[in-house]
Motif scaffolding. Structure first.
Motif, short mmCIF file in Angstrom:
data_model
loop_
_atom_site.label_atom_id
_atom_site.label_comp_id
_atom_site.label_asym_id
_atom_site.label_seq_id
_atom_site.Cartn_x
_atom_site.Cartn_y
_atom_site.Cartn_z
N GLY A 66 -0.94 -13.23 -1.30
CA GLY A 66 -1.38 -12.53 -0.10
C GLY A 66 -0.24 -12.25 0.86
O GLY A 66 -0.17 -11.17 1.46
N THR A 67 0.66 -13.22 1.01
CA THR A 67 1.82 -13.02 1.88
C THR A 67 2.71 -11.90 1.37
O THR A 67 3.17 -11.05 2.13
CB THR A 67 2.63 -14.32 1.99
OG1 THR A 67 1.79 -15.35 2.54
CG2 THR A 67 3.84 -14.13 2.87
N THR A 68 2.93 -11.89 0.06
CA THR A 68 3.77 -10.85 -0.53
C THR A 68 3.14 -9.47 -0.37
O THR A 68 3.82 -8.49 0.00
CB THR A 68 4.00 -11.14 -2.02
OG1 THR A 68 4.60 -12.43 -2.16
CG2 THR A 68 4.91 -10.09 -2.64
N VAL A 69 1.84 -9.39 -0.65
CA VAL A 69 1.14 -8.11 -0.53
C VAL A 69 1.17 -7.61 0.91
O VAL A 69 1.41 -6.42 1.18
CB VAL A 69 -0.31 -8.23 -1.03
CG1 VAL A 69 -1.10 -6.96 -0.71
CG2 VAL A 69 -0.32 -8.50 -2.53
N ALA A 70 0.93 -8.52 1.85
CA ALA A 70 0.94 -8.12 3.26
C ALA A 70 2.31 -7.60 3.68
O ALA A 70 2.43 -6.60 4.41
CB ALA A 70 0.54 -9.30 4.14
#
Length: 218
Positions: A181-185
């Protein structure tokens, strides 16, 4: 009542007036880009200083809540400052295009005074897009793509894109997103910011370049 006929302006006087306007535009271009480069230097200095501050905070307190809050705050500050700087660069680039076209038209006036100087002019002499790009490329055959990609505008967009991606990842991590999720954000924030700036630049420079009309009014 008879009116006294106007005397024609000597070519030497016309050349002097045209040269004065030419040097005025050159001076304005120089001052504009000097101010823009100062703004960019300030932005990069602040961004670098923010990284140093974060490193010192991490050494003193670790990577706890305080560090994350400060990292988000400094990233947001750097992004706002960078976006404002990028807007200034965009505006300066648009103004620069107008001044380049103005100087092209002045060269056209020089050609009217002395058509024999045509083989010695490297820059453009027309007020259209082709004349604008001829001046920017100085008559070379290199691709306009490399000219755009290596421009100051794209440099600022690249820096701000990295900051926007970092900020998006920091916010996602702070609210408890996992690694994915952090990477996608972060990727989405970077792509959104870059897309917005590129689209704005395309709309800004996608219009016809300003041309001088009667009385020199675009």
């Amino acid at each position: 009542m008879d009116e006294t006929p106007a005397h024609p302006v000597p070519p030497s006087v016309r050349a002097q007036v045209l040269a004065t306007e030419h040097w005025s535009l050159l001076a304005t271009r120089s001052m504009t880009w000097s101010e823009v480069m100062s703004r960019i230097t300030i932005h990069l200095t602040v961004t670098s200083a923010s990284l140093v501050v974060l490193a010192l905070v991490a050494q003193a307190t670790g990577f706890g809540t305080g560090f994350r809050v400060m990292a988000i705050g400094l990233a947001a500050y750097s992004l706002v400052l960078g976006t404002l700087t990028a807007v200034r660069v965009h505006n300066a680039s648009h103004d620069d295009a107008a001044m380049v076209i103005g100087m092209n038209l002045l060269r056209a006036a020089y050609l009217e005074l002395d058509p024999g100087i045509a083989p010695f002019l490297v820059a453009g002499t027309t007020g259209d897009r082709a004349g604008l790009m001829r001046t920017y490329l100085m008559g070379s055959r290199r691709s306009t793509f490399s000219h755009v990609v290596a421009s100051t505008v794209m440099f600022m967009n690249a820096v701000n894109t990295m900051v926007a991606g970092t900020l998006g990842a920091l916010v996602a991590y702070a609210v408890g997103a996992g690694t994915v999720g952090t990477t996608v954000a972060g990727v989405l924030a970077a792509v959104a910011h870059l897309g917005a700036m590129v689209e704005w630049g395309r709309r800004t420079f996608g219009v016809d370049p300003p041309r001088a009309g009667p009385g020199g009014v675009p």
